[in-house]
Design an enzyme around this catalytic site. Structure first.
Site, PDB file in Angstrom:
ATOM      1  N   SER A 140      33.371  43.147  34.737  1.00 48.21           N
ATOM      2  CA  SER A 140      32.398  43.246  35.821  1.00 48.21           C
ATOM      3  C   SER A 140      32.785  44.367  36.772  1.00 48.21           C
ATOM      4  CB  SER A 140      32.368  41.921  36.603  1.00 48.21           C
ATOM      5  OG  SER A 140      31.654  42.025  37.816  1.00 48.21           O
ATOM      6  N   TYR A 153      34.994  34.154  40.288  1.00 44.81           N
ATOM      7  CA  TYR A 153      34.414  35.069  39.301  1.00 44.81           C
ATOM      8  C   TYR A 153      35.205  36.372  39.236  1.00 44.81           C
ATOM      9  CZ  TYR A 153      30.783  37.976  37.092  1.00 44.81           C
ATOM     10  OH  TYR A 153      30.079  38.826  36.269  1.00 44.81           O
TER      11      TYR A 153
END
Length: 261
Positions: A140, A153
């Site tokens: 990410s 996350y």
């Protein structure tokens, strides 16, 4: 001639979003794809659409070791080998770190981080046995920077970059290249406010998202899952034959800096 002719690739989280677009693009480029997900109805429908002999759906909770073993068995039974893996499955939770329950933090780790680890550990020997191939991990934008309210996350995505680099080093001699895609904001169900908050108006949510990323992202918009799929294709194909152990950002310029406009 497709870029992936003769390849057999497992794609996790393949029932929708980025995984779905990766499956569609890989199949269009000649690959046979094994679609892993927990969304059985959507996964089965996609496999049926792509066609028998091209796609096979298998229920796969990436956090469970026995389900990985089963998915590998199905892939080999149906297509005879495995020479590619896209670790795409993941979940996102929003919370302040100090208010994040341990159970929630561990759930995100189990799916995002442990899921990628189990995928590499389970599938890499099969790729080696097939003569080599590729692993693409989905990290990410937040694997390379910080972002408030997504601590669990972001932690898992930083970890995936570490796994990617170590796996690239350990597996290079076995003919396996390992890289990571690092998407910024991408228009998928996981990041859709209307999905995160069922009471939200879908049209208002879409307009708010468009306005937000018009300001935040230099290219002025949210990304499309097809654009991430194109990067995953590059890293899975021979076009990237001399690349391994690297993160590739696809974020419309978001990570480049802060605009004063």
């Amino acid at each position: 001639m497709g870029k992936l002719d003769g390849r057999v690739v497992i794609i996790t989280g393949a029932a929708r979003g980025q995984g779905e677009q990766e499956a569609r693009l890989f199949a269009a480029e000649g690959a046979r794809v094994v679609l892993g997900d927990v969304l059985d109805d959507q996964g089965e429908a996609l496999a049926k659409e792509l066609g028998e002999g091209v796609a096979k759906y298998v229920h796969l909770d990436v956090s469970q070791e026995d389900e990985w073993a089963r998915a590998v068995g199905v892939a080999k039974d149906v297509f005879g080998k495995i020479d590619g893996l896209v670790n795409n499955a993941g979940i996102l939770r929003f919370n302040e770190l100090v208010n994040t329950p341990l159970e929630e933090f561990q759930q995100v780790i189990q799916v995002n981080q442990v899921g990628a680890f189990l995928g590499i550990r389970t599938v890499a020997p099969e790729i080696e046995a097939a003569g080599g191939g590729t692993i693409v991990n989905t990290a990410s934008y937040t694997a390379l920077t910080g972002m408030a309210y997504v601590g669990a996350y972001a932690a898992t995505k930083h970890a995936i970059l570490g796994l990617t680099r170590v796996a690239a080093m350990e597996l290079a001699g076995k003919g396996i290249r390992v890289n990571a895609v690092c998407p910024g904001a991408v228009d998928t169900p996981m990041t859709n406010p209307a999905v995160l908050d069922p009471t939200a108006d879908p049209e208002e949510s879409a307009a708010a998202v468009a306005e937000l990323y018009k300001k935040l992202v230099p290219l002025g918009r949210i990304g499309r899952p097809q654009e991430v799929a194109a990067l995953a294709l590059f890293l899975t194909s021979e076009d990237s034959s001399y690349i391994t152990g690297q993160p590739f950002v696809v974020d419309g310029g978001w990570l480049a800096g802060v605009s004063i406009v």
